[in-house]
Design a protein around this motif. Structure first.
Motif, PDB file in Angstrom:
ATOM      1  N   SER A   1      54.760  -2.554  24.969  1.00 16.94           N
ATOM      2  CA  SER A   1      56.081  -2.871  25.511  1.00 16.94           C
ATOM      3  C   SER A   1      57.060  -1.727  25.276  1.00 16.94           C
ATOM      4  O   SER A   1      57.115  -1.163  24.183  1.00 16.94           O
ATOM      5  CB  SER A   1      56.625  -4.150  24.869  1.00 16.94           C
ATOM      6  N   PHE A   2      57.840  -1.433  26.321  1.00 16.44           N
ATOM      7  CA  PHE A   2      58.866  -0.400  26.242  1.00 16.44           C
ATOM      8  C   PHE A   2      60.215  -1.015  26.586  1.00 16.44           C
ATOM      9  O   PHE A   2      60.295  -1.970  27.363  1.00 16.44           O
ATOM     10  CB  PHE A   2      58.556   0.749  27.199  1.00 16.44           C
ATOM     11  N   GLU A   3      61.284  -0.450  26.040  1.00 15.44           N
ATOM     12  CA  GLU A   3      62.602  -1.049  26.183  1.00 15.44           C
ATOM     13  C   GLU A   3      63.168  -0.954  27.593  1.00 15.44           C
ATOM     14  O   GLU A   3      63.878  -1.845  28.047  1.00 15.44           O
ATOM     15  CB  GLU A   3      63.568  -0.391  25.194  1.00 15.44           C
ATOM     16  N   SER A   4      62.878   0.129  28.290  1.00 14.09           N
ATOM     17  CA  SER A   4      63.493   0.361  29.595  1.00 14.09           C
ATOM     18  C   SER A   4      62.482   0.980  30.546  1.00 14.09           C
ATOM     19  O   SER A   4      61.396   1.405  30.132  1.00 14.09           O
ATOM     20  CB  SER A   4      64.706   1.286  29.456  1.00 14.09           C
ATOM     21  N   SER A   5      62.871   1.067  31.827  1.00 12.66           N
ATOM     22  CA  SER A   5      61.959   1.621  32.823  1.00 12.66           C
ATOM     23  C   SER A   5      61.678   3.094  32.572  1.00 12.66           C
ATOM     24  O   SER A   5      60.555   3.569  32.765  1.00 12.66           O
ATOM     25  CB  SER A   5      62.518   1.414  34.237  1.00 12.66           C
ATOM     26  N   ASP A   6      62.697   3.844  32.116  1.00  8.81           N
ATOM     27  CA  ASP A   6      62.436   5.255  31.858  1.00  8.81           C
ATOM     28  C   ASP A   6      61.546   5.443  30.636  1.00  8.81           C
ATOM     29  O   ASP A   6      60.748   6.377  30.569  1.00  8.81           O
ATOM     30  CB  ASP A   6      63.735   6.064  31.742  1.00  8.81           C
ATOM     31  N   ALA A   7      61.640   4.507  29.670  1.00  8.90           N
ATOM     32  CA  ALA A   7      60.754   4.559  28.502  1.00  8.90           C
ATOM     33  C   ALA A   7      59.312   4.262  28.905  1.00  8.90           C
ATOM     34  O   ALA A   7      58.365   4.836  28.361  1.00  8.90           O
ATOM     35  CB  ALA A   7      61.223   3.583  27.440  1.00  8.90           C
ATOM     36  N   VAL A   8      59.133   3.351  29.876  1.00 14.36           N
ATOM     37  CA  VAL A   8      57.795   3.051  30.394  1.00 14.36           C
ATOM     38  C   VAL A   8      57.169   4.307  30.986  1.00 14.36           C
ATOM     39  O   VAL A   8      56.026   4.678  30.672  1.00 14.36           O
ATOM     40  CB  VAL A   8      57.844   1.936  31.464  1.00 14.36           C
ATOM     41  N   ILE A   9      57.927   4.959  31.856  1.00 14.27           N
ATOM     42  CA  ILE A   9      57.428   6.167  32.512  1.00 14.27           C
ATOM     43  C   ILE A   9      57.165   7.280  31.497  1.00 14.27           C
ATOM     44  O   ILE A   9      56.166   8.006  31.590  1.00 14.27           O
ATOM     45  CB  ILE A   9      58.423   6.643  33.586  1.00 14.27           C
ATOM     46  N   ASN A  10      58.049   7.397  30.519  1.00 15.69           N
ATOM     47  CA  ASN A  10      57.866   8.426  29.497  1.00 15.69           C
ATOM     48  C   ASN A  10      56.617   8.151  28.662  1.00 15.69           C
ATOM     49  O   ASN A  10      55.919   9.082  28.236  1.00 15.69           O
ATOM     50  CB  ASN A  10      59.090   8.517  28.596  1.00 15.69           C
ATOM     51  N   GLY A  11      56.330   6.850  28.434  1.00 19.28           N
ATOM     52  CA  GLY A  11      55.112   6.487  27.716  1.00 19.28           C
ATOM     53  C   GLY A  11      53.865   6.933  28.447  1.00 19.28           C
ATOM     54  O   GLY A  11      52.875   7.359  27.831  1.00 19.28           O
ATOM     55  N   LEU A  12      53.917   6.857  29.774  1.00 17.66           N
ATOM     56  CA  LEU A  12      52.799   7.326  30.591  1.00 17.66           C
ATOM     57  C   LEU A  12      52.717   8.853  30.555  1.00 17.66           C
ATOM     58  O   LEU A  12      51.639   9.430  30.386  1.00 17.66           O
ATOM     59  CB  LEU A  12      52.981   6.840  32.037  1.00 17.66           C
ATOM     60  N   ARG A  13      53.851   9.487  30.679  1.00 18.97           N
ATOM     61  CA  ARG A  13      53.889  10.944  30.713  1.00 18.97           C
ATOM     62  C   ARG A  13      53.366  11.553  29.408  1.00 18.97           C
ATOM     63  O   ARG A  13      52.667  12.572  29.408  1.00 18.97           O
ATOM     64  CB  ARG A  13      55.313  11.433  30.966  1.00 18.97           C
ATOM     65  N   THR A  14      53.698  10.926  28.274  1.00 17.31           N
ATOM     66  CA  THR A  14      53.331  11.476  26.969  1.00 17.31           C
ATOM     67  C   THR A  14      51.978  10.995  26.469  1.00 17.31           C
ATOM     68  O   THR A  14      51.555  11.373  25.375  1.00 17.31           O
ATOM     69  CB  THR A  14      54.406  11.117  25.925  1.00 17.31           C
ATOM     70  N   GLY A  15      51.302  10.144  27.256  1.00 17.86           N
ATOM     71  CA  GLY A  15      49.970   9.706  26.881  1.00 17.86           C
ATOM     72  C   GLY A  15      49.916   8.530  25.925  1.00 17.86           C
ATOM     73  O   GLY A  15      48.838   8.170  25.430  1.00 17.86           O
ATOM     74  N   GLN A  16      51.071   7.892  25.672  1.00 21.54           N
ATOM     75  CA  GLN A  16      51.052   6.687  24.837  1.00 21.54           C
ATOM     76  C   GLN A  16      50.256   5.582  25.517  1.00 21.54           C
ATOM     77  O   GLN A  16      49.625   4.754  24.864  1.00 21.54           O
ATOM     78  CB  GLN A  16      52.473   6.203  24.567  1.00 21.54           C
ATOM     79  N   VAL A  17      50.324   5.561  26.849  1.00 15.05           N
ATOM     80  CA  VAL A  17      49.535   4.643  27.668  1.00 15.05           C
ATOM     81  C   VAL A  17      48.945   5.450  28.818  1.00 15.05           C
ATOM     82  O   VAL A  17      49.434   6.544  29.138  1.00 15.05           O
ATOM     83  CB  VAL A  17      50.382   3.468  28.203  1.00 15.05           C
ATOM     84  N   GLN A  18      47.902   4.923  29.425  1.00 12.80           N
ATOM     85  CA  GLN A  18      47.266   5.632  30.539  1.00 12.80           C
ATOM     86  C   GLN A  18      47.590   5.013  31.894  1.00 12.80           C
ATOM     87  O   GLN A  18      47.268   5.568  32.942  1.00 12.80           O
ATOM     88  CB  GLN A  18      45.744   5.652  30.337  1.00 12.80           C
ATOM     89  N   ALA A  19      48.238   3.854  31.872  1.00 18.92           N
ATOM     90  CA  ALA A  19      48.656   3.177  33.106  1.00 18.92           C
ATOM     91  C   ALA A  19      49.856   2.304  32.784  1.00 18.92           C
ATOM     92  O   ALA A  19      50.025   1.861  31.641  1.00 18.92           O
ATOM     93  CB  ALA A  19      47.517   2.337  33.673  1.00 18.92           C
ATOM     94  N   VAL A  20      50.682   2.051  33.781  1.00 16.04           N
ATOM     95  CA  VAL A  20      51.826   1.166  33.588  1.00 16.04           C
ATOM     96  C   VAL A  20      51.944   0.215  34.777  1.00 16.04           C
ATOM     97  O   VAL A  20      51.573   0.556  35.905  1.00 16.04           O
ATOM     98  CB  VAL A  20      53.155   1.947  33.426  1.00 16.04           C
ATOM     99  N   VAL A  21      52.455  -0.978  34.505  1.00 14.23           N
ATOM    100  CA  VAL A  21      52.830  -1.931  35.545  1.00 14.23           C
ATOM    101  C   VAL A  21      54.344  -1.949  35.596  1.00 14.23           C
ATOM    102  O   VAL A  21      55.007  -2.216  34.590  1.00 14.23           O
ATOM    103  CB  VAL A  21      52.286  -3.343  35.248  1.00 14.23           C
ATOM    104  N   ILE A  22      54.891  -1.643  36.763  1.00 12.55           N
ATOM    105  CA  ILE A  22      56.342  -1.542  36.895  1.00 12.55           C
ATOM    106  C   ILE A  22      56.716  -1.818  38.348  1.00 12.55           C
ATOM    107  O   ILE A  22      55.903  -1.633  39.257  1.00 12.55           O
ATOM    108  CB  ILE A  22      56.821  -0.139  36.439  1.00 12.55           C
ATOM    109  N   ASP A  23      57.954  -2.262  38.568  1.00 13.04           N
ATOM    110  CA  ASP A  23      58.382  -2.590  39.932  1.00 13.04           C
ATOM    111  C   ASP A  23      58.210  -1.388  40.857  1.00 13.04           C
ATOM    112  O   ASP A  23      58.601  -0.262  40.524  1.00 13.04           O
ATOM    113  CB  ASP A  23      59.837  -3.041  39.940  1.00 13.04           C
TER     114      ASP A  23
END
Length: 281
Positions: free
Chosen positions: A181-203
């Motif tokens: 879980s990430f706090e905001s949409s930009d945090a979600v994308i940043n998590g993907l960019r930095t390799g914290q996750v390999q995929a994201v579900v987002i609007d």
């Protein structure tokens, strides 16, 4: 539009004792005026202002661009404010408050606009406007990940990310995932960019805006578009019928005179009336 990952320069216009609530620069500003009663007998929290709670950033619906909060939601609520003869003020608040209607109930804001999906659970706490946008969820991955679908994320044992307290996170959990879980949409994308996750579900509209940047489009791709039947709505305090009617009227008028289409194309992308402009419910 500024990058989702760019530093957000919040402009503090006022403060309150409530933790997590920040006034930010909106599209308009002027004196308050004397009465809290606007056109049509709509009672407002602050004289001369339609105060909107949102959660930043969430482009293309609301984000800070050139020092102002702008976006599709902001533009639509500006139409409501104009009809009421007032100006819009915007407060950046934690997203979890949108489920409970906390800031609406305490009359710190009049309306909540945050790209929020209409759900039966949320209807227990707030009243929703007519739907103004049909939304789908996208599965975004790094092109180097080898992931080709949401199911592939699980099959390959990869980590999935989602924004906390959202229907995207709920959907992922229903599919058997334990998403990061990430706090905001930009945090979600940043998590993907930095390799914290390999995929994201987002609007999907968020992804659309992000992939307009060539560097992002070169590195990331959508591998699934999940039609979850979601529609966005604005919310007001339970029983605030006059304001709700004013919002619904502004939406109806905007769709009838072409304003909705123009704003959709400005902020979202190509307009398809059959899917872009949901009918009232």
């Amino acid at each position: 539009m500024n990058s989702l990952l760019g530093r957000r320069a919040r402009i503090l216009a006022a403060t309150t004792a409530t933790a997590g609530l920040v006034f930010v620069a909106g599209c308009t500003s002027s004196g308050d005026g004397g009465s809290k009663t606007a056109a049509g007998g709509v009672e407002l929290a602050k004289a001369g202002r339609l105060t909107t709670c949102t959660h930043l950033p969430y482009p293309p619906f609301q984000s800070e661009i050139d020092g102002k909060v702008q976006g599709f939601d902001v533009s639509l609520i500006d139409l409501v404010a104009k009809d009421l003869g007032v100006k819009q003020d915007i407060l950046d608040t934690p997203f979890e408050n949108f489920k409970t209607g906390a800031f609406l109930n305490s009359e710190q804001c009049d309306v909540a606009a945050a790209g929020m999906t209409i759900t039966d659970e949320r209807k227990k706490h707030v009243d929703f406007s007519d739907p103004y946008f049909d939304a789908t969820q996208a599965v975004l991955v790094d092109k180097k990940s080898g992931i080709t679908s949401l199911a592939d994320v699980k099959a390959k044992g990869r980590k999935l990310g989602a924004q906390a307290q959202t229907t995207g996170e709920d959907y992922a959990k229903k599919q058997g995932f334990d998403p990061v879980s990430f706090e905001s949409s930009d945090a979600v994308i940043n998590g993907l960019r930095t390799g914290q996750v390999q995929a994201v579900v987002i609007d999907y509209p968020v992804v659309q805006g992000w992939l307009k940047d060539k560097a992002n489009a070169d590195a990331f791709q959508v591998v699934d578009n999940l039609n979850t039947g979601e529609q966005y709505g604005f919310t007001v305090k339970k029983g605030n019928r006059k304001l709700l009617d004013a919002i619904d009227k502004a939406l109806k008028d905007a769709k009838a005179d072409g304003t909705y289409k123009k704003l959709y194309e400005k902020w979202i992308g190509p307009y398809n009336a059959s899917v872009a402009s949901p009918s009232a419910s």
